[in-house]
Motif scaffolding. Structure first.
Motif, PDB file in Angstrom:
ATOM      1  N   VAL A 104      50.813 -27.124 -14.209  1.00  0.00           N
ATOM      2  CA  VAL A 104      50.247 -28.423 -14.577  1.00  0.00           C
ATOM      3  C   VAL A 104      51.074 -28.968 -15.738  1.00  0.00           C
ATOM      4  CG1 VAL A 104      48.216 -29.637 -15.452  1.00  0.00           C
ATOM      5  CG2 VAL A 104      47.947 -27.731 -13.837  1.00  0.00           C
ATOM      6  N   GLN A 107      51.641 -32.052 -18.062  1.00  0.00           N
ATOM      7  CA  GLN A 107      50.944 -33.290 -18.452  1.00  0.00           C
ATOM      8  C   GLN A 107      51.929 -34.383 -18.847  1.00  0.00           C
ATOM      9  OE1 GLN A 107      47.689 -32.560 -21.352  1.00  0.00           O
ATOM     10  NE2 GLN A 107      48.079 -30.395 -20.973  1.00  0.00           N
ATOM     11  N   THR A 108      51.551 -35.602 -18.533  1.00  0.00           N
ATOM     12  CA  THR A 108      52.308 -36.777 -18.979  1.00  0.00           C
ATOM     13  C   THR A 108      51.444 -37.502 -19.997  1.00  0.00           C
ATOM     14  OG1 THR A 108      53.342 -36.968 -16.821  1.00  0.00           O
ATOM     15  CG2 THR A 108      53.414 -38.925 -18.207  1.00  0.00           C
ATOM     16  N   GLN A 121      56.420 -28.030 -22.516  1.00  0.00           N
ATOM     17  CA  GLN A 121      55.658 -27.513 -21.366  1.00  0.00           C
ATOM     18  C   GLN A 121      56.554 -26.761 -20.386  1.00  0.00           C
ATOM     19  OE1 GLN A 121      52.426 -30.377 -19.957  1.00  0.00           O
ATOM     20  NE2 GLN A 121      53.775 -31.764 -21.079  1.00  0.00           N
TER      21      GLN A 121
END
Length: 327
Positions: A176, A178-179, A194
């Motif tokens: 996963v 994230q933005t 990340q």
């Protein structure tokens, strides 16, 4: 392995926003790559200049180019859009005002395939308008775990830049990632933090892969408020992310150094909105890590000692130092 047998596809992702002056050089550097098994995903992020028609021209010229035209949403979302459309085994990010060196992708793919690495970290050239190009730091390692490589970045022995870290696209598919659309300044640090913490293996390349063009519009002494808030926000985001992953404790000293640099850079920009809470944290960090004093100037240590005595006195002295340009 004879790479000729099964050349892996590489997706080059280029976000574009009002870059008409640089696009020809950028796109030609991709076309001239000695490695040909490419798809070139150009994300036009609502440009208002002639960028879109230049992109369309290259789409006609070279069938590996694919344009995604979207409403303006900022760099993090433009990158994310490119990644979502990528079919390659590997991803190379490229900023629209930079240029790849001719053998870059060939060398990156070879190194990735030979070592089975998740990320290939590469040096580059800082290119200035008014002085000679300068090579970025030499990467002093051969192969590391993602966490060990993160330490290299935090110690300024490697770079956050998303385009100097050639990535396996499965890092995005299997984790996963994230933005954070509202943070454009520091978005690469958020992304790389990340990715490297998901990576099992990071290897280095000895020779530079691109020209990183620095223009005089870079952040100046007076930083406007919105940009400054993003600068703080991305560092806070990273600290919170590391806490959520349970690795913050292993990086506490590095985070203290990052905060120290953030505080005094903020002061050099004359942004004093958060300076009292920043100083309080630094005083705490110096108790934990007294050796951090070695990284500080005489003036900085002086200000800290005033703050220790009294935050009000510290703030008054700080304003005085700023007026006299001592900090």
């Amino acid at each position: 392995v004879d790479m000729k047998d099964s050349l892996p596809l590489v997706s080059i992702i280029i976000p574009v926003y009002n870059s008409e002056a640089y696009l020809d050089a950028c796109f030609m550097s991709v076309i001239k790559q000695t490695y040909k098994t490419l798809e070139v995903i150009v994300v036009n992020d609502g440009s208002t200049d002639d960028s879109l028609s230049i992109i369309r021209k290259y789409e006609q010229l070279d069938n590996r180019f694919f344009c995604i035209n979207k409403a303006n949403g900022g760099l993090p979302l433009a990158r994310k859009t490119g990644i979502e459309h990528a079919h390659g085994k590997y991803i190379q990010h490229l900023d629209s005002d930079d240029t790849l060196l001719e053998t870059a992708i060939e060398r990156l793919v070879r190194r990735a395939e030979e070592t089975d690495a998740d990320i290939v970290a590469a040096p580059f050239y800082f290119c200035f308008q008014d002085r000679p190009a300068q090579k970025s730091v030499d990467l002093k390692f051969d192969a590391l775990s993602g966490f060990e490589y993160y330490l290299e970045i935090l110690h300024s022995r490697a770079y956050w830049s998303v385009w100097s870290n050639f990535q396996r696209s499965c890092l995005f598919q299997e984790n996963v990632i994230q933005t954070v659309p509202e943070i454009s300044f520091g978005e690469d640090a958020i992304l790389i933090t990340q990715l490297v913490l998901c990576a099992k293996k990071v290897v280095s390349l000895a020779e530079p892969i691109l020209n990183y063009n620095r223009y005089s519009t870079a952040m100046s002494l007076q930083v406007h408020k919105a940009r400054y808030e993003e600068y703080r926000a991305y560092q806070n985001w990273i600290e919170n992310f590391l806490k959520s992953k349970g690795v913050y404790g292993l990086l506490e000293k590095e985070m203290a150094v990052m905060h120290l640099q953030k505080t005094f850079l903020s002061i050099s920009w004359r942004r004093l909105e958060y300076v009292n809470e920043d100083m309080k944290r630094i005083i705490g960090s110096l108790k934990l890590f007294p050796e951090l004093r070695d990284e500080m100037s005489k003036q900085e240590l002086k200000i800290i000692s005033y703050y220790k005595f009294s935050p009000l006195l510290g703030y008054m002295k700080l304003k005085q130092y700023c007026r006299k340009n001592k900090l």
